[in-house]
Design a protein around this motif. Structure first.
Motif, PDB file in Angstrom:
ATOM      1  N   THR A 124       7.100  16.373   4.116  1.00 53.66           N
ATOM      2  CA  THR A 124       7.940  15.547   5.001  1.00 53.66           C
ATOM      3  C   THR A 124       7.313  14.167   5.177  1.00 53.66           C
ATOM      4  N   ARG A 125       5.975  14.139   5.300  1.00 53.34           N
ATOM      5  CA  ARG A 125       5.298  12.842   5.497  1.00 53.34           C
ATOM      6  C   ARG A 125       5.573  11.885   4.358  1.00 53.34           C
ATOM      7  N   LEU A 126       5.673  12.437   3.156  1.00 49.27           N
ATOM      8  CA  LEU A 126       5.914  11.623   1.972  1.00 49.27           C
ATOM      9  C   LEU A 126       7.162  10.762   2.181  1.00 49.27           C
ATOM     10  N   GLU A 127       8.144  11.341   2.838  1.00 51.33           N
ATOM     11  CA  GLU A 127       9.379  10.604   3.125  1.00 51.33           C
ATOM     12  C   GLU A 127       9.234   9.730   4.361  1.00 51.33           C
ATOM     13  N   LYS A 128       8.672  10.346   5.432  1.00 51.81           N
ATOM     14  CA  LYS A 128       8.782   9.701   6.747  1.00 51.81           C
ATOM     15  C   LYS A 128       7.577   8.871   7.150  1.00 51.81           C
ATOM     16  N   ASN A 129       6.383   9.283   6.790  1.00 52.39           N
ATOM     17  CA  ASN A 129       5.186   8.583   7.255  1.00 52.39           C
ATOM     18  C   ASN A 129       4.063   8.765   6.229  1.00 52.39           C
ATOM     19  N   PRO A 130       4.194   8.097   5.061  1.00 58.51           N
ATOM     20  CA  PRO A 130       3.272   8.369   3.956  1.00 58.51           C
ATOM     21  C   PRO A 130       1.793   8.137   4.299  1.00 58.51           C
ATOM     22  N   LEU A 131       1.516   7.237   5.244  1.00 58.31           N
ATOM     23  CA  LEU A 131       0.104   6.996   5.586  1.00 58.31           C
ATOM     24  C   LEU A 131      -0.609   8.271   6.040  1.00 58.31           C
ATOM     25  N   ARG A 132       0.153   9.119   6.735  1.00 61.93           N
ATOM     26  CA  ARG A 132      -0.452  10.343   7.273  1.00 61.93           C
ATOM     27  C   ARG A 132      -0.826  11.350   6.187  1.00 61.93           C
ATOM     28  N   LEU A 133      -0.350  11.102   4.947  1.00 58.20           N
ATOM     29  CA  LEU A 133      -0.770  11.972   3.837  1.00 58.20           C
ATOM     30  C   LEU A 133      -2.286  11.908   3.685  1.00 58.20           C
ATOM     31  N   LEU A 134      -2.840  10.758   4.058  1.00 59.47           N
ATOM     32  CA  LEU A 134      -4.268  10.534   3.811  1.00 59.47           C
ATOM     33  C   LEU A 134      -5.177  11.316   4.745  1.00 59.47           C
ATOM     34  N   ASP A 135      -4.701  11.650   5.951  1.00 58.62           N
ATOM     35  CA  ASP A 135      -5.634  12.356   6.847  1.00 58.62           C
ATOM     36  C   ASP A 135      -5.211  13.792   7.154  1.00 58.62           C
ATOM     37  N   PHE A 148       0.829  -1.201   0.000  1.00 58.22           N
ATOM     38  CA  PHE A 148       0.000   0.000   0.000  1.00 58.22           C
ATOM     39  C   PHE A 148       0.871   1.261   0.000  1.00 58.22           C
ATOM     40  N   ILE A 149       1.897   1.257   0.841  1.00 60.85           N
ATOM     41  CA  ILE A 149       2.765   2.445   0.918  1.00 60.85           C
ATOM     42  C   ILE A 149       3.465   2.676  -0.430  1.00 60.85           C
ATOM     43  N   ASN A 150       3.877   1.606  -1.077  1.00 62.21           N
ATOM     44  CA  ASN A 150       4.493   1.758  -2.403  1.00 62.21           C
ATOM     45  C   ASN A 150       3.512   2.368  -3.395  1.00 62.21           C
ATOM     46  N   ALA A 151       2.273   1.866  -3.351  1.00 61.41           N
ATOM     47  CA  ALA A 151       1.238   2.402  -4.258  1.00 61.41           C
ATOM     48  C   ALA A 151       1.002   3.880  -3.972  1.00 61.41           C
ATOM     49  N   LEU A 152       1.029   4.206  -2.682  1.00 58.97           N
ATOM     50  CA  LEU A 152       0.806   5.593  -2.268  1.00 58.97           C
ATOM     51  C   LEU A 152       1.945   6.493  -2.788  1.00 58.97           C
ATOM     52  N   LYS A 153       3.176   5.998  -2.647  1.00 56.26           N
ATOM     53  CA  LYS A 153       4.328   6.789  -3.091  1.00 56.26           C
ATOM     54  C   LYS A 153       4.270   7.008  -4.606  1.00 56.26           C
ATOM     55  N   ASP A 154       3.887   5.949  -5.332  1.00 52.56           N
ATOM     56  CA  ASP A 154       3.742   6.080  -6.792  1.00 52.56           C
ATOM     57  C   ASP A 154       2.714   7.150  -7.125  1.00 52.56           C
ATOM     58  N   TYR A 155       1.595   7.087  -6.398  1.00 55.89           N
ATOM     59  CA  TYR A 155       0.503   8.033  -6.671  1.00 55.89           C
ATOM     60  C   TYR A 155       0.940   9.482  -6.409  1.00 55.89           C
ATOM     61  N   TYR A 156       1.707   9.689  -5.325  1.00 52.56           N
ATOM     62  CA  TYR A 156       2.091  11.056  -4.963  1.00 52.56           C
ATOM     63  C   TYR A 156       3.283  11.570  -5.773  1.00 52.56           C
ATOM     64  N   ALA A 157       3.989  10.656  -6.468  1.00 49.24           N
ATOM     65  CA  ALA A 157       5.151  11.102  -7.247  1.00 49.24           C
ATOM     66  C   ALA A 157       4.694  12.140  -8.269  1.00 49.24           C
ATOM     67  N   GLY A 158       5.340  13.302  -8.270  1.00 46.46           N
ATOM     68  CA  GLY A 158       4.964  14.370  -9.200  1.00 46.46           C
ATOM     69  C   GLY A 158       3.902  15.312  -8.638  1.00 46.46           C
ATOM     70  N   LYS A 159       3.319  14.959  -7.483  1.00 46.24           N
ATOM     71  CA  LYS A 159       2.277  15.835  -6.905  1.00 46.24           C
ATOM     72  C   LYS A 159       2.819  16.632  -5.714  1.00 46.24           C
ATOM     73  N   GLU A 160       4.123  16.526  -5.458  1.00 45.02           N
ATOM     74  CA  GLU A 160       4.706  17.130  -4.256  1.00 45.02           C
ATOM     75  C   GLU A 160       4.398  18.616  -4.136  1.00 45.02           C
ATOM     76  N   ARG A 161       4.416  19.316  -5.256  1.00 42.19           N
ATOM     77  CA  ARG A 161       4.262  20.779  -5.205  1.00 42.19           C
ATOM     78  C   ARG A 161       2.906  21.201  -4.661  1.00 42.19           C
ATOM     79  N   GLY A 162       1.920  20.329  -4.816  1.00 38.37           N
ATOM     80  CA  GLY A 162       0.574  20.672  -4.334  1.00 38.37           C
ATOM     81  C   GLY A 162       0.381  20.390  -2.849  1.00 38.37           C
TER      82      GLY A 162
END
Ligand code: AMP
Length: 451
Positions: A213-224, A192-206
């Motif tokens: 920081t979460r993208l690197e350290k705790n990607p699950l927290r991107l969701l909430d 799931f985390i890999n899928a999440l990272k793929d999805y967010y790749a290229g969306k960092e600026r938004g």
């Protein structure tokens, strides 16, 4: 002289700042305590019914307990801990939540040798260096339940059911919406985390600063994340439900089936991850129907890996916590009143030294019989004492002046009716009990002591 002292006092009070509570903490005054007492009573009753036993872990622990238990990348550990060195140079922390300390206790006291699962609850203050605002404090109370040592979706659901019952007893269950999700186990979480990272790749600026920081350290927290832009991006992110392994999928399906069996409505929320690293499979929160996640009253989930991370044998567990200040706030907003156990029954007013001595004993005798009694044993005039009796909103006042002392009598005054009668002093206690009615007496037996 007196004037000089007064001036000096004024100077001191002008120079020193006014003493008050520290930022983010508050006094629980008697009126609020009536709510806290009521909540504790409900919690203890429901806990006893379901076989939970109470535990209290220390207010502070070694920082490692929380760091290992809660996880380095969480907001709690990164931003919200109250840490301090003791005189021996050891790093300690005030407890920000209950689970880590309870798991430490489970391991330390070899509770795996007790009959399993071990079912524990606590009612304790917790401490987080949060940004203070309404409903968010730096010291707050939680009631918390944990089942350690067994895994089954029925346990997750029984736990949710228990809190539904508690919120129902408190008269506020209808105000909350149960949100649930499954965040998988350590196997499917990786996918799931890999899928999440793929999805967010290229969306960092938004993304907001924290989410970058979460993208690197705790990607699950991107969701909430609560930021508008981040929420929009998160709403199209991959869903756990599509990537759960077979075991987690069945577990999740059973949770939902059992919730339906017990008639508990729920909302599936694929963005619910909870703030803490330790959760696995089921996570849930009770959201305020009018304000949503910002005002969740409580939440929890399964944490099958935590005890192992903390140094114990692999041991499954599930738990939840509810914020008691928020419960009180909701009860008050909903106009729910709780029994006022502090009401005083009788005020004893007296005048003169002999009367005062007789009243000392009388007050003690009344209290022994369960009559809630206060007395003005200072030097106030009779008029001032009766005014005070009015302020206490007592039902009855006993009045002992010089005449009554001489005659061996006492006056019993019914404050509501404004009527009064003179009775023999020796009959004061039974007369008060008769006027109140036995059922009003505040009698308490702690239970027989066993030797
Ligand atoms: P959490 O484990 O962080 O979800 O906390 C569980 C519940 O405790 C929350 O839903 C709140 O009701 C309460 N809570 C958490 N943090 C605070 C706080 N800083 N002030 C007051 N209540 C809190």
């Amino acid at each position: 002289m007196a004037e000089d002292k007064k001036m000096a006092d004024v100077a001191v009070s002008a120079a020193q700042p006014k003493l008050q509570t520290a930022t983010g903490v508050h006094d629980i005054l008697p009126d609020d305590h009536e709510y806290f007492t009521f909540i504790k009573k409900v919690v203890r009753h429901r806990a006893r019914q379901a076989g939970y036993r109470r535990i209290a872990t220390p207010i502070f622990e070694y920082f490692d307990v929380f760091q290992r238990g809660i996880g380095d990348t969480t907001d709690i550990i990164q931003k919200e801990m109250y840490t301090f060195d003791d005189r021996g140079g050891r790093l300690l922390a005030l407890k920000p939540e209950a689970t880590a300390g309870i798991c430490r206790a489970y391991i330390e006291h070899s509770m795996r040798l007790w009959p399993q699962p071990v079912e524990l609850y606590c009612i304790e203050p917790h401490f987080r260096y949060d940004r203070p605002q309404k409903g968010r404090y730096r010291q707050f109370w939680q009631y918390d339940f944990e089942i350690i040592g067994e895994t089954d979706p029925a346990l997750d659901v029984q736990m949710i059911h228990l809190n539904q019952k508690i919120l129902g007893d408190l008269g506020i269950a209808h105000l909350f919406d149960l949100q649930i999700n499954s965040i998988g186990c350590k196997v499917c979480r990786i996918d799931f985390i890999n899928a999440l990272k793929d999805y967010y790749a290229g969306k960092e600026r938004g993304l907001c600063f924290d989410c970058k920081t979460r993208l690197e350290k705790n990607p699950l927290r991107l969701l909430d994340c609560k930021e508008e832009d981040c929420r929009t991006i998160a709403s199209f992110a991959p869903k756990f439900s599509d990537l759960l392994c077979a075991e987690c999928k069945t577990f999740d399906a059973n949770v939902k089936e059992y919730l339906t069996e017990l008639g508990i409505p729920y909302t599936i929320n694929s963005q619910l991850v909870r703030g803490l690293d330790y959760y696995t499979k089921t996570v849930f929160e009770w959201w305020d129907k009018s304000f949503g996640a910002q005002n969740a009253i409580g939440g929890g989930g399964r944490y099958d890996g935590l005890i192992e991370i903390m140094g114990g044998e692999p041991t499954p567990a599930v738990g939840f916590a509810v914020g008691m200040e928020r419960v009180v706030m909701h009860m008050k907003n909903a106009g729910i009143r709780v029994p006022k156990k502090d009401d005083i029954h009788v005020f004893v007013a007296q005048l003169g030294d002999t009367a005062k001595k007789k009243c000392l004993k009388l007050i003690s005798d009344l209290r022994e019989q369960g009559v809630k009694t206060v007395g003005a044993l200072g030097k106030g005039s009779m008029k001032a004492q009766l005014r005070l009796a009015d302020k206490f909103h007592v039902q009855h006042t006993l009045i002992l002046g010089a005449t009554e002392v001489r005659d061996g009598t006492i006056i019993l005054r019914n404050m509501a009716k404004g009527s009064q009668k003179i009775i023999p002093f020796a009959e004061a206690v039974p007369a008060v009990i008769e006027a109140l009615g036995e059922e009003q007496l505040d009698k308490y037996t702690p239970g027989e002591v066993l030797y």
